[in-house]
Design a protein around this motif. Structure first.
Motif, PDB file in Angstrom:
ATOM      1  N   ALA A  80       0.819  -1.219   0.000  1.00 23.13           N
ATOM      2  CA  ALA A  80       0.000   0.000   0.000  1.00 23.13           C
ATOM      3  C   ALA A  80       0.852   1.269   0.000  1.00 23.13           C
ATOM      4  O   ALA A  80       0.418   2.311  -0.510  1.00 23.13           O
TER       5      ALA A  80
ATOM      6  N   TYR B  36      -1.939  -1.315  -5.413  1.00 27.84           N
ATOM      7  CA  TYR B  36      -2.478  -2.018  -4.244  1.00 27.84           C
ATOM      8  C   TYR B  36      -4.003  -2.015  -4.244  1.00 27.84           C
ATOM      9  O   TYR B  36      -4.632  -3.027  -3.907  1.00 27.84           O
ATOM     10  N   ARG B  37      -4.607  -0.882  -4.610  1.00 29.75           N
ATOM     11  CA  ARG B  37      -6.070  -0.818  -4.626  1.00 29.75           C
ATOM     12  C   ARG B  37      -6.649  -1.778  -5.668  1.00 29.75           C
ATOM     13  O   ARG B  37      -7.662  -2.448  -5.409  1.00 29.75           O
TER      14      ARG B  37
ATOM     15  N   THR C 276      -6.167  -5.348  -4.273  1.00 27.61           N
ATOM     16  CA  THR C 276      -7.128  -5.664  -3.210  1.00 27.61           C
ATOM     17  C   THR C 276      -8.531  -5.869  -3.772  1.00 27.61           C
ATOM     18  O   THR C 276      -9.260  -6.780  -3.356  1.00 27.61           O
TER      19      THR C 276
END
Length: 466
Positions: free
Chosen positions: A253, A260-261, A264
């Motif tokens: 992150a 990362y977003r 995820t």
């Protein structure tokens, strides 16, 4: 010239002919029954294809298909190869027919077990004469793709290989149990969430391996009929947990927030799709099930690529954990890419299931060194901190003792030099009969005692100043 040529041709046929005949004495064929509409008594209209051992039969994803396999051989040609083998232990069923009658049934959807570990093995029928023998096998795999090889093998060779794989598998089993105990102990000692995340990920991986290798089916739950599904879902959740653990480890992150977003979001979508596939599986919507499964593979591929990009960035930033992750989990990443590409038919060469044992043992050995090193470093720092606290406490006690001695000395001097003099003056005044002077001395003595009391125990201490 003609005699010489005839002699050479005769000699060639005499030497090579027997091998040529034997090589044609064993023949394999297969045919795809797209709707599973054929039975053992109506196979004539199937489109049979010749098969060479060592090549994979892969028809991709299917709804309700059957692959029919045919083995033809002369009894004298097979020699000591008396076992018909299928290398995929997770086929739903292999129904073998001899002389148009059921001969043997094996597979994940049956309660019958192979005589050899990690391979489906069907003994050939015992034939005394030299007739041509024909065996048929209906191979079914209702969900995911059918991918297997077939061949003939010697039972002694199979038994030797089976014993070797069993030894390797149970060595891995013992190693894995010790490993889990160690991680659980470290978590209980340190209460660090990092150890807990790694423990959960490791349990999922070991369940996947034990299912993949057939250990759970053959030795733990021999009557259970849904290990194909457990194998697929345990691998899915294992990779999800591994992705979450590694992402947290390299501080994904922080080093790449956008990546990362996306990573995820894909993780949550994969998790949701996995639950959807369970519903579709039990309701029989295999077309939608196939589409959802393919979407999961695509998302996994995106996440693997995204994580590799983040890992490379972490390596460029010289993040220490990134180097450990790179060297420990590169085999896992390669295995994940193989699973995705193999399912898509882009990597047609099957890898041995035993390779995943080696992959995880490598990770346990390499990453385990990091975990133990981390614990030893934390233990050393904790010990140094405790030693510093003990030293500080000892120094504090020393200063307290010095202050106590100083305070006692001051009280002693006050009692001797002030109060003692006041008492002597009072007694002398009483002896002289001077009561008023003695009374004033007593009043002064009272004030001195009250001041001494306040000096020994100030009101601030009573009020909790410290």
């Amino acid at each position: 010239m003609r005699v010489g040529l005839a002699y050479k041709l005769t000699l060639f046929l005499f030497l090579v002919g027997p091998f040529f005949v034997l090589s044609r004495g064993i023949e394999f064929y297969y045919a795809i029954d797209s709707n599973s509409s054929h039975r053992i008594d109506n196979l004539a209209d199937l489109h049979w294809k010749s098969y060479s051992p060592g090549n994979a039969i892969n028809m991709g994803y299917n709804i309700n298909s059957t692959i029919w396999c045919k083995l033809e051989y002369d009894v004298l040609a097979i020699g000591n190869k008396t076992i018909w083998i299928f290398d995929n232990i997770h086929l739903d069923s292999i129904s073998v027919y001899f002389r148009n009658k059921p001969w043997s049934v094996l597979g994940d959807r049956t309660r019958n077990h192979s005589a050899f570990f990690n391979i489906q093995a069907i003994p050939l029928p015992s034939i005394q004469d030299t007739e041509r023998v024909v065996l048929f096998a209906a191979v079914k795999k209702q969900w995911t793709h059918i991918d297997f090889q077939m061949d003939l093998a010697n039972s002694e060779v199979l038994q030797k290989n089976s014993n070797s794989e069993l030894a390797l598998s149970f060595t891995f089993l013992g190693f894995a149990i010790l490993w889990l105990i160690l991680i659980a102990y470290l978590f209980l000692k340190t209460k660090k969430k990092w150890y807990w995340h790694y423990l959960v990920y490791s349990v999922a991986g070991i369940i996947y391996v034990f299912t993949n290798m057939g250990i759970l089916r053959d030795f733990v739950f021999p009557g259970f009929l849904y290990f194909s599904e457990i194998r697929i879902y345990s691998s899915c959740y294992w990779f999800l947990l591994m992705g979450a653990f590694l992402s947290h480890t390299i501080q994904h992150a922080l080093i790449s927030p956008v990546n990362y977003r996306i990573f995820t979001a894909n993780q949550y979508v994969i998790l949701g799709l996995s639950f959807l596939t369970i519903f579709l599986l039990f309701t029989g919507h295999f077309q939608l099930l196939s589409a959802a499964t393919k979407a999961i593979y695509v998302l996994f591929l995106m996440n693997i690529i995204g994580f590799i990009v983040a890992l490379i960035k972490a390596l460029k930033l010289k993040q220490p954990m990134a180097f450990y992750v790179f060297f420990s989990f590169i085999p896992h990443i390669a295995w994940g890419l193989y699973i995705v590409f193999h399912a898509a038919g882009l990597f047609p060469f099957p890898l041995s299931l035993g390779n995943i044992n080696l992959v995880i043992m490598y990770e346990m050995a390499f990453f385990g060194w990091l975990i133990i090193k981390d614990y030893i470093e934390a233990f050393r720092k904790n010990k140094m901190l405790q030693e510093k606290i003990l030293a500080d406490e000892k120094e504090t006690l020393h200063f307290i003792e010095l202050a106590r001695i100083k305070e006692r000395r001051q009280v002693s001097e006050l009692l001797h030099d002030k109060i003692g003099v006041d008492i002597a003056r009072t007694i002398h005044s009483l002896e002289l009969g001077n009561g008023l002077v003695a009374k004033s001395y007593l009043a002064e003595l009272g004030r001195d005692i009250r001041n001494l009391s306040h000096t020994i125990l100030p009101r601030e201490l009573e009020d909790g100043a410290f």
